[in-house]
Write a protein that holds these residues in place. Structure first.
Motif, PDB file in Angstrom:
ATOM      1  N   TRP A 191       2.395   2.554   6.972  1.00  0.00           N
ATOM      2  CA  TRP A 191       1.224   1.749   6.582  1.00  0.00           C
ATOM      3  C   TRP A 191       1.055   0.536   7.472  1.00  0.00           C
ATOM      4  CZ3 TRP A 191       5.055   3.434   3.358  1.00  0.00           C
ATOM      5  CH2 TRP A 191       6.164   2.600   3.259  1.00  0.00           C
ATOM      6  N   PRO A 247       4.066  -0.441  -0.775  1.00  0.00           N
ATOM      7  CA  PRO A 247       3.115   0.377   0.000  1.00  0.00           C
ATOM      8  C   PRO A 247       3.439   1.863  -0.015  1.00  0.00           C
ATOM      9  CG  PRO A 247       4.118  -1.332   1.390  1.00  0.00           C
ATOM     10  CD  PRO A 247       4.692  -1.499   0.037  1.00  0.00           C
ATOM     11  N   ALA A 248       4.737   2.199  -0.061  1.00  0.00           N
ATOM     12  CA  ALA A 248       5.105   3.616  -0.093  1.00  0.00           C
ATOM     13  C   ALA A 248       4.636   4.256  -1.395  1.00  0.00           C
ATOM     14  CB  ALA A 248       6.621   3.770   0.052  1.00  0.00           C
ATOM     15  N   GLN A 297       6.930  -4.994   1.090  1.00  0.00           N
ATOM     16  CA  GLN A 297       6.469  -4.416   2.351  1.00  0.00           C
ATOM     17  C   GLN A 297       6.871  -2.968   2.556  1.00  0.00           C
ATOM     18  OE1 GLN A 297       6.207  -6.823   5.711  1.00  0.00           O
ATOM     19  NE2 GLN A 297       6.781  -8.694   4.662  1.00  0.00           N
ATOM     20  N   VAL A 298       7.796  -2.484   1.741  1.00  0.00           N
ATOM     21  CA  VAL A 298       8.225  -1.099   1.923  1.00  0.00           C
ATOM     22  C   VAL A 298       7.975  -0.267   0.663  1.00  0.00           C
ATOM     23  CG1 VAL A 298      10.129   0.426   2.544  1.00  0.00           C
ATOM     24  CG2 VAL A 298       9.974  -1.845   3.570  1.00  0.00           C
ATOM     25  N   PHE A 305      16.947   5.229  13.965  1.00  0.00           N
ATOM     26  CA  PHE A 305      17.312   6.388  13.152  1.00  0.00           C
ATOM     27  C   PHE A 305      16.867   7.689  13.804  1.00  0.00           C
ATOM     28  CE2 PHE A 305      16.760   2.738  10.462  1.00  0.00           C
ATOM     29  CZ  PHE A 305      17.830   2.799   9.590  1.00  0.00           C
ATOM     30  N   VAL A 340      15.187   5.962   4.206  1.00  0.00           N
ATOM     31  CA  VAL A 340      15.379   5.541   5.598  1.00  0.00           C
ATOM     32  C   VAL A 340      14.532   4.302   5.909  1.00  0.00           C
ATOM     33  CG1 VAL A 340      13.610   7.071   6.583  1.00  0.00           C
ATOM     34  CG2 VAL A 340      15.514   6.342   7.998  1.00  0.00           C
ATOM     35  N   LEU A 341      13.383   4.189   5.262  1.00  0.00           N
ATOM     36  CA  LEU A 341      12.541   3.011   5.495  1.00  0.00           C
ATOM     37  C   LEU A 341      13.161   1.770   4.866  1.00  0.00           C
ATOM     38  CD1 LEU A 341       8.913   4.399   5.036  1.00  0.00           C
ATOM     39  CD2 LEU A 341      10.287   4.195   7.099  1.00  0.00           C
ATOM     40  N   ALA A 392       1.358   7.627  12.492  1.00  0.00           N
ATOM     41  CA  ALA A 392       0.988   9.042  12.414  1.00  0.00           C
ATOM     42  C   ALA A 392       0.125   9.484  13.593  1.00  0.00           C
ATOM     43  CB  ALA A 392       0.255   9.309  11.108  1.00  0.00           C
ATOM     44  N   LYS A 423      -5.092   8.584   8.733  1.00  0.00           N
ATOM     45  CA  LYS A 423      -4.807   8.790  10.154  1.00  0.00           C
ATOM     46  C   LYS A 423      -3.761   9.876  10.363  1.00  0.00           C
ATOM     47  CE  LYS A 423      -7.345   5.253  11.313  1.00  0.00           C
ATOM     48  NZ  LYS A 423      -7.631   4.435  12.456  1.00  0.00           N
ATOM     49  N   ALA A 424      -3.068  10.223   9.290  1.00  0.00           N
ATOM     50  CA  ALA A 424      -2.035  11.252   9.427  1.00  0.00           C
ATOM     51  C   ALA A 424      -2.716  12.600   9.569  1.00  0.00           C
ATOM     52  CB  ALA A 424      -1.106  11.228   8.228  1.00  0.00           C
ATOM     53  N   ARG A 425      -2.965  12.964  10.788  1.00  0.00           N
ATOM     54  CA  ARG A 425      -3.634  14.213  11.185  1.00  0.00           C
ATOM     55  C   ARG A 425      -4.935  14.502  10.472  1.00  0.00           C
ATOM     56  NH1 ARG A 425       1.490  15.420  13.001  1.00  0.00           N
ATOM     57  NH2 ARG A 425       2.151  14.867  10.951  1.00  0.00           N
ATOM     58  N   ARG A 484      16.343   1.366   4.487  1.00  0.00           N
ATOM     59  CA  ARG A 484      17.459   1.031   5.378  1.00  0.00           C
ATOM     60  C   ARG A 484      16.965   0.302   6.616  1.00  0.00           C
ATOM     61  NH1 ARG A 484      22.244   5.325   5.963  1.00  0.00           N
ATOM     62  NH2 ARG A 484      23.050   5.130   3.860  1.00  0.00           N
ATOM     63  N   ALA A 485      15.872   0.802   7.181  1.00  0.00           N
ATOM     64  CA  ALA A 485      15.318   0.173   8.378  1.00  0.00           C
ATOM     65  C   ALA A 485      14.960  -1.277   8.082  1.00  0.00           C
ATOM     66  CB  ALA A 485      14.097   0.942   8.867  1.00  0.00           C
ATOM     67  N   ALA A 486      14.313  -1.505   6.950  1.00  0.00           N
ATOM     68  CA  ALA A 486      13.906  -2.871   6.593  1.00  0.00           C
ATOM     69  C   ALA A 486      15.134  -3.758   6.407  1.00  0.00           C
ATOM     70  CB  ALA A 486      13.067  -2.854   5.323  1.00  0.00           C
ATOM     71  N   LYS A 538      -5.812   3.222   4.293  1.00  0.00           N
ATOM     72  CA  LYS A 538      -6.444   3.799   5.486  1.00  0.00           C
ATOM     73  C   LYS A 538      -5.414   4.395   6.436  1.00  0.00           C
ATOM     74  CE  LYS A 538      -7.068  -0.316   8.366  1.00  0.00           C
ATOM     75  NZ  LYS A 538      -7.117  -1.605   7.710  1.00  0.00           N
ATOM     76  N   TRP A 539      -4.170   3.927   6.349  1.00  0.00           N
ATOM     77  CA  TRP A 539      -3.126   4.505   7.198  1.00  0.00           C
ATOM     78  C   TRP A 539      -2.901   5.972   6.874  1.00  0.00           C
ATOM     79  CZ3 TRP A 539       1.099   6.335   4.456  1.00  0.00           C
ATOM     80  CH2 TRP A 539       1.267   5.847   3.152  1.00  0.00           C
TER      81      TRP A 539
END
Lengths: 313, 283
Positions: free
Chosen positions: B112, A231-232, A227-228, B104, A209-210, B155, A311-313, A212-214, A307-308
């Motif tokens: 990120w 990093p993923a 960029q997708v 979506f 989906v990312l 997030a 931040k995920a909980r 596709r979004a890009a 670092k992102w």
């Protein structure tokens, strides 16, 4: 130490985060960290940082204390077995006492030659690991993105991966012009496979989906990769690099035992040949230490890029 | 109340700046989409024609698996029709493109990238200068009321906030068409209602064409100028209803007589179709 720390708490600058709190800091003022009066800016920053540091110390202190107790028990057992020359299936008669190993270690710390051994090993690791990192990420990406690439490369990975580093030594010596090159090659091989496989998995798992979004935002294939997809895959790549770093030490030692004149592996093997038993253990422990430090270094260097994730909980 | 007005006014300013009025004409021309081959061929969309005017808000309504998302994907350019063609402003759709913004169902922000970085993704890959990107980020952050979160990561945001960023990200690319694939499906009822209201405000300010896929009858009536109802196996349009409810719409509308009438009409169309499909299956 404590006096040096106090004014820093008042500034609450970003450098502070790296400084662990002195144990005496926390209990003062009824268990709460000292409240810092701040005339400009948000007044609670110092307090927040101090509290966070106290929390960090509490969680770390537990592991530290228990870990030390565990190590002490292990050392005690070692001392007991070696001192009594226990010979029950496993023979401790020739295992040097912890004290002797420590004495040998302190001797070497004073010795310049010991640092040459370490330096040579570190340089070999650096060379082998860096080549493996670049090539591994490249191959893993190709395998993760292209069915053709995966089908073409997978057989090599699958067949070569289980071959232990030691088994490569004869061929490496035959193929490479110098001993140095063959050792670096073996080190490189050790790091390569974990990097390739983890990168491949990371790239495969990049959410569609990312992508596709890009695409719908007008990104070119190259931009989508940079960029997708990259990093993923980065958390997996970092794991691959960290594992690869460990394995490359493993392989390096194998290479250094057979050939070379310097290096921590050579040092260890040489100690065995010279019947210098404490040095064997010094070599082993230093290798373990270097492996741990270099693996942590890989994770630490990657930290700003990830670092992102924290931040995920 | 006053705040809402000023928000709408600000939006109106934004919309006229970007001037997408008059663009965004979608034509779906005899589109059939099938997957697989030979005996296993599955027809997701069958012989579908649609003509969506510039600036129109169209909801595609239907049960899950009726091919409504597939149809939307063909407008977005992710799926090539097996036969027929999709045209946007008379240009045939050959793949995804920046003139068709996509929102979506799942959260599709780049985890990120910060919220601001997510919003300017489109302008940035298009090579717009840094200063312009910063201005776009500021503008659209304000539009969705998330200026405070410019440097936060996705997030750290709630589902509704993330979806607002998703809409802002699509609009920051100044598309002529906004394609939305059940964008509020994962949100709780309260948040959903608020999101619907703010989407209508944004839409009326920008005047762009919106194609909104949903399986929720109330949502479709509340939002749309026109509801296209699709049925499953094979996916095709079974009804095309005009919604003439006055705008701006608010949540009180949901209890009005006109709303109820439309709801009945939708349910009847879906029911008749479900019964037919059910009878077919039991044979």
């Amino acid at each position: 130490m404590q006096d040096a720390l106090k004014p820093q708490v008042a500034y609450a600058g970003p450098t502070l985060v790296a400084v662990p709190p002195a144990p005496g800091e926390t209990p003062r003022g009824g268990g709460r960290p000292p409240v810092v009066e701040d005339r400009e800016g948000p007044p609670s920053v110092g307090v927040v940082v101090a509290q966070a540091m106290a929390g960090w110390f509490q969680t770390r202190a537990y592991g530290l204390v228990v870990g030390c107790i565990g190590l002490a028990i292990g050392l005690g057992l070692w001392q007991l077995m070696s001192a009594n020359k226990v010979n029950f299936f496993i023979n401790f008669a020739n295992v040097p006492l912890p004290g002797a190993v420590f004495a040998a270690f302190t001797d070497h710390v004073m010795d310049r030659e010991f640092y040459i051994h370490i330096e040579v090993s570190v340089l070999r690791i650096a060379a082998g690991f860096c080549i493996a990192a670049v090539l591994g990420v490249l191959l893993g990406t190709v395998m993760g993105r292209s069915r053709f690439g995966a089908a073409l490369i997978a057989p090599y990975i699958e067949i070569l991966r289980p071959i232990p580093a030691v088994a490569w030594i004869p061929l490496a010596i035959l193929m490479w012009p110098t001993d140095e090159a063959s050792i670096v090659f073996i080190t490189f091989l050790g790091a390569l496979f974990p990097v390739v496989i983890n990168t491949m998995h990371g790239v495969e798992q990049a959410p569609e989906v990312l992508v596709r979004a890009a695409k719908s935002l007008g990104a070119s294939p190259l931009q989508i990769f940079a960029q997708v997809i990259f990093p993923a895959a980065l958390p997996n790549i970092v794991t691959g690099l960290a594992v690869g770093m460990g394995v490359s030490w493993f392989s390096l030692l194998a290479g250094e035992i057979i050939s070379g004149q310097y290096g921590i592996g050579y040092f260890t093997w040489n100690a065995y040949s010279l019947v210098n038993y404490p040095d064997i253990i010094v070599g082993m422990l230093v290798t373990g230490l270097l492996g741990t430090v270099s693996t942590s270094l890989v994770r630490l260097l990657a930290q700003p890029l990830l670092k992102w994730q924290r931040k995920a909980r | 109340m006053k705040e809402v007005v000023s928000f709408t006014e600000r939006l109106a300013g934004l919309g006229s700046q970007r001037g997408s009025v008059g663009r965004g004409h979608i034509r779906v021309d005899g589109v059939t989409i099938s997957f697989g081959s030979g005996r296993k061929t599955h027809q997701a969309v069958m012989e579908t024609n649609l003509d969506i005017r510039p600036g129109e808000f169209v909801c595609i309504l239907g049960p899950s698996g009726c091919g409504k998302s597939t149809l939307l994907s063909s407008i977005a350019g992710y799926v090539r029709p097996s036969t027929g063609e999709v045209l946007v402003d008379d240009a045939p759709v050959r793949g995804p493109g920046p003139e068709r913004g996509m929102v979506f169902q799942q959260y599709s922000l780049f985890p990120w990238k910060t919220i601001a970085e997510n919003i300017v993704f489109g302008p940035k890959v298009a090579g717009r200068p840094k200063a312009e990107c910063a201005a776009i980020a500021a503008t659209f952050l304000e539009m969705v009321g998330l200026t405070k979160f410019a440097n936060a990561y996705p997030a750290e945001l709630s589902g509704g906030m993330q979806q607002r960023v998703g809409i802002a990200r699509a609009l920051a690319n100044s598309p002529s068409v906004l394609l939305m694939d059940e964008p509020f499906g994962a949100l709780d009822a309260q948040t959903r209602l608020m999101m619907q209201e703010s989407l209508l405000e944004i839409w009326s300010a920008f005047g762009i064409t919106v194609v909104f896929v949903t399986h929720d009858v109330d949502e479709a009536i509340f939002l749309a100028d026109r509801i296209v109802i699709m049925s499953a196996s094979p996916g095709s349009v079974i009804a095309d209803l005009k919604v003439t409810l006055p705008r701006p719409r608010s949540s009180e509308l949901a209890t009005s007589e006109a709303f109820m009438g439309l709801k009945r009409a939708c349910h009847e169309a879906i029911r008749a179709e479900s019964l037919r499909a059910f009878a077919q299956q039991s044979q």
